[in-house]
Design a protein around this motif. Structure first.
Motif, short mmCIF file in Angstrom:
data_model
loop_
_atom_site.label_atom_id
_atom_site.label_comp_id
_atom_site.label_asym_id
_atom_site.label_seq_id
_atom_site.Cartn_x
_atom_site.Cartn_y
_atom_site.Cartn_z
N ILE B 5 0.85 -1.19 0.00
CA ILE B 5 0.00 0.00 0.00
C ILE B 5 0.89 1.25 0.00
CG2 ILE B 5 -1.71 1.29 1.35
CD1 ILE B 5 -2.81 -1.28 0.18
N PRO B 7 0.70 5.30 0.00
CA PRO B 7 -0.15 6.49 0.09
C PRO B 7 0.24 7.57 -0.92
CG PRO B 7 1.27 6.32 2.02
CD PRO B 7 1.47 5.07 1.22
N ARG B 8 1.45 7.51 -1.46
CA ARG B 8 1.88 8.56 -2.39
C ARG B 8 1.43 8.28 -3.81
NH1 ARG B 8 8.07 9.48 -1.24
NH2 ARG B 8 7.69 11.12 -2.74
N SER B 9 0.96 7.07 -4.05
CA SER B 9 0.52 6.72 -5.40
C SER B 9 -0.74 7.48 -5.77
CB SER B 9 0.24 5.21 -5.45
OG SER B 9 -0.70 4.92 -6.45
N PRO B 12 -6.17 5.74 -5.70
CA PRO B 12 -6.73 5.96 -4.37
C PRO B 12 -6.42 4.80 -3.42
CG PRO B 12 -8.37 6.37 -6.07
CD PRO B 12 -7.16 5.83 -6.76
N LEU B 13 -6.22 5.12 -2.16
CA LEU B 13 -5.87 4.11 -1.17
C LEU B 13 -6.91 2.99 -1.10
CD1 LEU B 13 -4.41 6.16 1.80
CD2 LEU B 13 -3.26 4.32 0.56
N ARG B 40 -11.57 -1.62 11.96
CA ARG B 40 -10.76 -0.97 12.99
C ARG B 40 -9.33 -1.51 12.97
NH1 ARG B 40 -12.22 -1.69 19.33
NH2 ARG B 40 -10.35 -0.68 20.15
N GLY B 44 -6.01 0.55 11.66
CA GLY B 44 -4.92 0.76 12.60
C GLY B 44 -3.61 0.24 12.05
N LEU B 46 -2.71 -0.34 8.85
CA LEU B 46 -2.20 0.40 7.70
C LEU B 46 -2.07 1.90 7.99
CD1 LEU B 46 -4.34 -1.24 4.87
CD2 LEU B 46 -2.03 -1.83 5.58
N ARG B 47 -2.54 2.33 9.15
CA ARG B 47 -2.61 3.75 9.51
C ARG B 47 -3.33 4.55 8.43
NH1 ARG B 47 2.47 5.71 9.75
NH2 ARG B 47 3.12 3.71 8.93
N VAL B 48 -4.50 4.08 8.07
CA VAL B 48 -5.32 4.83 7.12
C VAL B 48 -6.66 5.14 7.79
CG1 VAL B 48 -4.25 3.76 5.10
CG2 VAL B 48 -6.34 2.78 6.05
N ASN B 49 -7.37 6.08 7.18
CA ASN B 49 -8.68 6.46 7.63
C ASN B 49 -9.62 5.24 7.62
OD1 ASN B 49 -11.21 7.71 7.81
ND2 ASN B 49 -10.42 9.53 6.78
N PRO B 50 -10.34 4.96 8.72
CA PRO B 50 -11.27 3.82 8.71
C PRO B 50 -12.27 3.90 7.55
CG PRO B 50 -11.08 4.73 10.92
CD PRO B 50 -10.28 5.64 10.02
N ALA B 51 -12.65 5.13 7.18
CA ALA B 51 -13.59 5.30 6.06
C ALA B 51 -13.01 4.73 4.77
CB ALA B 51 -13.94 6.77 5.89
#
Lengths: 300, 126
Positions: B5, B7-9, B12-13, B40, B44, B46-51
């Motif tokens: 994964i 995040p800079r790509s 979209p995540l 949850r 946690g 991946l440290r990404v937004n749960p949404a």
């Protein structure tokens, strides 16, 4: 879409040289909103205005549906605020600080406070005055999360923290929002950190908001284009042309920085007799830097 | 499974997360009935937004890869052997498209790439 934070046409003068001008900010409810901007761009001032800690000049502010500053006390009761500089009493122990802070909030969750204390490995007997920067950062986050807030306002919450602590602190925030609906407003100049977690982004520069949009729109919309045979005068571009510069000399042509890019716009170049050689994706940091650079040199 | 994964790509995540799961399902790495990590937990980790995780799971559900059961989690569905093959085919095609796009930037033709590919696989002598 409802907004957890709405600022309309807000003005504020700070000293002789700096002012917030005509500031409009809309933070969607339930979003994680990244507030970007270089040091001194007005991020902290904006945060203090939205929480009623500074009095605005003109304009209107609503937070969690209530007017600021009139209803600031009620809003603050539902808001977890981590300021740039922590306000803790040095002589307290961690355990005492937790009890003291908890006494101010009806929604205080003592169990969550204890869970986080254990997870963050904070010693209840440890003196605040002797905490490391990382421990202080973790304690601040513990205090606001245990408030069970509907809104988290975090002003550079990870500034100066090491990567391990940064990760612990951000994971705790993500864990919180995955359990309940809350809005997170987080200011930072650590762009990469925000790129992972935010779904909205606002960019401040020199007291103005220069962009506000969904993270994905921001990331996919700003591109660097390599263009050959471009006419010297262009008009009616379907995208916003932020900058136009000579290429690197090796490949010739020009480099255009554009905003609002979508792939079908490639056709524009044939129409004006130019060739589009390459579309370069920018990550959040590059996009942010390009955006600020082009805003600061209008007409470049 | 989620190590790649990025995040800079520009992708979209949520799409990257969904894609990793599509690949795992098509490759048989995830089997029908297997649970996906909770929103949850994955957010946690991946440290990404749960949404973002929810968005990925919803996309997979809409495509018939998984089923979200209220209160108990998200589970892999049986997509059948034909669909699995089709998925593998799509994934290979996407890979080739990426390679060809990179090749075009370097000024290499499809023939150049094909020749290099044959050499690498070993079906053509160098």
């Amino acid at each position: 879409m409802t907004h957890a934070i709405e600022m309309r046409g807000v003005h504020h003068r700070l000293g002789k040289t700096f002012e917030i001008r005509d500031l409009t900010v809309n933070v969607p409810s339930g979003s994680i909103y990244g507030f970007l901007g270089p040091n001194g761009s007005g991020k902290t001032t904006t945060i203090r205005l939205m929480l009623g800690l500074l009095r605005r000049g003109k304009g209107s502010i609503q937070v969690l549906g209530r007017p600021i500053p009139a209803d600031a006390a009620r809003v603050l009761a539902r808001t977890g605020y981590v300021p740039e500089r922590p306000h803790l009493y040095d002589s307290f122990s961690i355990g005492e600080a937790i009890k003291y802070h908890g006494a101010f909030f009806r929604t205080w969750d003592a169990r969550r406070a204890e869970e986080l204390r254990v997870r963050f490995r904070l010693d209840a007997a440890g003196r605040i005055g002797r905490l490391s920067k990382g421990e202080t950062g973790k304690l601040m986050m513990l205090l606001v999360l245990a408030q069970s807030p509907d809104l988290l306002v975090l002003d550079e919450p990870t500034d100066g923290l090491d990567p391990v602590v940064r990760r612990d602190v951000l994971t705790a925030v993500l864990d919180y929002v995955s359990q309940r609906d809350a809005t997170v407003f987080i200011s930072s100049h650590l762009v990469h950190e925000l790129e992972r977690i935010c779904d909205w982004v606002g960019v401040m520069d020199d007291g103005r908001l220069v962009a506000e949009m969904p993270m994905q729109t921001f990331k996919s919309g700003i591109k660097r284009l390599r263009v050959a045979d471009a006419p010297s005068l262009v008009s009616d571009t379907p995208f916003v042309l932020l900058a136009r510069e000579p290429g690197d000399g090796l490949s010739g042509g020009e480099v255009w920085v554009v905003r609002g890019w979508q792939d079908p716009m490639k056709q524009y170049f044939q129409g004006v007799g130019a060739r589009l050689r390459e579309v370069v994706d920018l990550d959040l940091e590059e996009g942010f830097v390009e955006l600020l650079r082009t805003f600061r040199t209008p007409g470049a | 499974m989620f190590d790649q994964i990025d995040p800079r790509s520009p992708t979209p995540l949520y799409d990257q997360i969904a894609d990793r799961i599509r690949v795992a399902v098509a490759a048989g790495e995830l089997r029908p009935g297997d649970p996906l990590p909770s929103v949850r937990r994955l957010a946690g980790r991946l440290r990404v937004n749960p949404a973002t995780v929810v968005q990925a799971y919803r996309a997979l559900e809409a495509e018939g890869f998984v089923e979200m059961r209220q209160g108990s989690g998200t589970f892999v569905l049986d997509i059948g052997v034909n669909r699995r093959d089709a998925e593998r085919h799509d994934q290979a095609r996407d890979l080739v498209r990426d390679v060809l796009a990179d090749a075009a930037r370097l000024g290499l033709s499809g023939e150049d790439v094909l020749r290099a590919l044959r050499l690498e696989i070993g079906t053509e002598a160098g």
